[in-house]
Enzyme design. Structure first.
Site, mmCIF file in Angstrom:
data_model
loop_
_atom_site.group_PDB
_atom_site.id
_atom_site.type_symbol
_atom_site.label_atom_id
_atom_site.label_comp_id
_atom_site.label_asym_id
_atom_site.label_seq_id
_atom_site.Cartn_x
_atom_site.Cartn_y
_atom_site.Cartn_z
ATOM 1 N N SER A 162 -1.564 -9.295 2.408
ATOM 2 C CA SER A 162 -0.127 -9.570 2.398
ATOM 3 C C SER A 162 0.137 -11.032 2.773
ATOM 4 O O SER A 162 -0.318 -11.943 2.101
ATOM 5 C CB SER A 162 0.586 -8.593 3.340
ATOM 6 O OG SER A 162 1.977 -8.618 3.158
ATOM 7 N N ASP A 233 3.070 -1.149 -5.155
ATOM 8 C CA ASP A 233 3.445 -1.942 -3.976
ATOM 9 C C ASP A 233 4.936 -2.242 -4.016
ATOM 10 O O ASP A 233 5.413 -2.981 -4.882
ATOM 11 C CB ASP A 233 2.634 -3.243 -3.961
ATOM 12 C CG ASP A 233 2.693 -3.950 -2.623
ATOM 13 O OD1 ASP A 233 3.707 -3.823 -1.921
ATOM 14 O OD2 ASP A 233 1.720 -4.653 -2.285
ATOM 15 N N HIS A 266 1.419 -0.690 -0.543
ATOM 16 C CA HIS A 266 1.123 -1.859 0.286
ATOM 17 C C HIS A 266 0.148 -1.481 1.395
ATOM 18 O O HIS A 266 0.475 -1.461 2.586
ATOM 19 C CB HIS A 266 2.420 -2.426 0.871
ATOM 20 C CG HIS A 266 2.312 -3.861 1.295
ATOM 21 N ND1 HIS A 266 2.012 -4.884 0.424
ATOM 22 C CD2 HIS A 266 2.448 -4.450 2.506
ATOM 23 C CE1 HIS A 266 1.984 -6.034 1.067
ATOM 24 N NE2 HIS A 266 2.230 -5.789 2.344
#
Length: 292
Positions: A162, A233, A266
């Site tokens: 991320s 995601d 995610h």
């Protein structure tokens, strides 16, 4: 409620598929009530200007076999280094030393100025969003400093998830250009870059900067990069990872692999970490490497 929802979503940048929503809610309420700050963010993109920030605890996973490579692995927004060190320790990569630092706690514009651990300030993920160059440079320099004391015969790399992936990809551009965004020289030679569920900061100016340097193009062509992203995601959309890979390829990063995982949100899964292990073994020429 909106702020809490955003924080819960970004706090799921833990390497595991589930997370403790109750503790995340407590965290944002704690910051919001007991550490509330008067924060206007006129400087996002031109430098965070939040004063000297201190990085948190660094966790190290020692190699179980012959030490051949060292990789700094960067966590996501609101997380800490220990979350990833626990996962990385279980990977079948006995020749890698993992260094997992913790980002400073800083005001983040995305949360209206409330503080959490972050490698740089951010308000949005888009090509039009301003970049916090001061924060990016500070974190990239911290990573380089962690790697600068490794033995000369050890291959070096940077990876992350991320926001950590964004910082790793930014470090890749600093390496090939030979300097940080502020013009100071970049001091280490990187042999591998990994970005999971992330994006490329400063993508708008990269190609122009690369075209000014023949040496940068040569370095970019040989630097191995792995970018992975899930189609499910809903925090950092798949399109951002895909566009980042396209931008890097167009700028001359020829040794780049982009992997898509259908339905992945995610977080990471064994299929992704297995691919990471195979790619690192081959790209770094580790003992027991096999063709990718």
């Amino acid at each position: 409620m909106f702020l809490t929802a955003i924080f819960l979503q970004f706090h799921s940048t833990s390497p595991i598929t589930s997370f403790n929503k109750k503790s995340s809610l407590v965290c944002i309420l704690y910051f919001g009530w007991s550490k509330r700050m008067s924060y206007n963010n006129p400087n996002t993109g031109s430098g965070s200007r939040t004063g000297r920030l201190e990085f948190g605890r660094t966790h190290v996973v020692r190699p179980k076999g012959t030490h051949q490579a060292t990789i700094v692995w960067l966590h996501g927004l609101g997380d800490k280094g220990s979350s990833w060190s626990q996962l990385l320790e279980t990977l079948p990569l006995p020749n890698i030393k993992w260094i997992c630092p913790t980002a400073p706690s800083r005001p983040v514009a995305l949360f209206g100025g409330f503080p959490c651990t972050a490698w740089f300030d951010m308000g949005d993920i888009s090509e039009d969003a301003p970049d916090d160059m001061e924060g990016l440079d500070a974190s990239a320099a911290h990573v380089a400093n962690l790697l600068s004391t490794e033995p000369a015969d050890i291959k070096l790399g940077v990876g992350g998830f991320s926001m950590g992936a964004a910082t790793a990809l930014y470090s890749a551009t600093c390496r090939v250009l030979g300097q940080y965004g502020n013009g100071n020289p970049y001091p280490v030679n990187l042999s591998a870059i990994v970005g999971l569920s992330g994006w490329l900061p400063c993508s708008r100016t990269l190609r122009n900067r690369m075209e000014r340097s023949r040496e940068a193009s040569r370095h970019a062509a040989s630097l191995p990069i792995l970018i992975c992203h899930g189609t499910g995601d809903d925090v950092v959309a798949h399109k951002h990872g895909e566009k980042s890979a396209q931008t890097l390829s167009a700028a001359g990063f020829q040794n780049l692999m982009f992997r898509t995982y259908n339905g992945l949100g995610h977080y990471t899964i064994p299929e992704e970490t297995d691919e990471l292990c195979t790619w690192l073994t081959a790209s770094l020429g580790l003992e027991g490497s096999r063709s990718y």
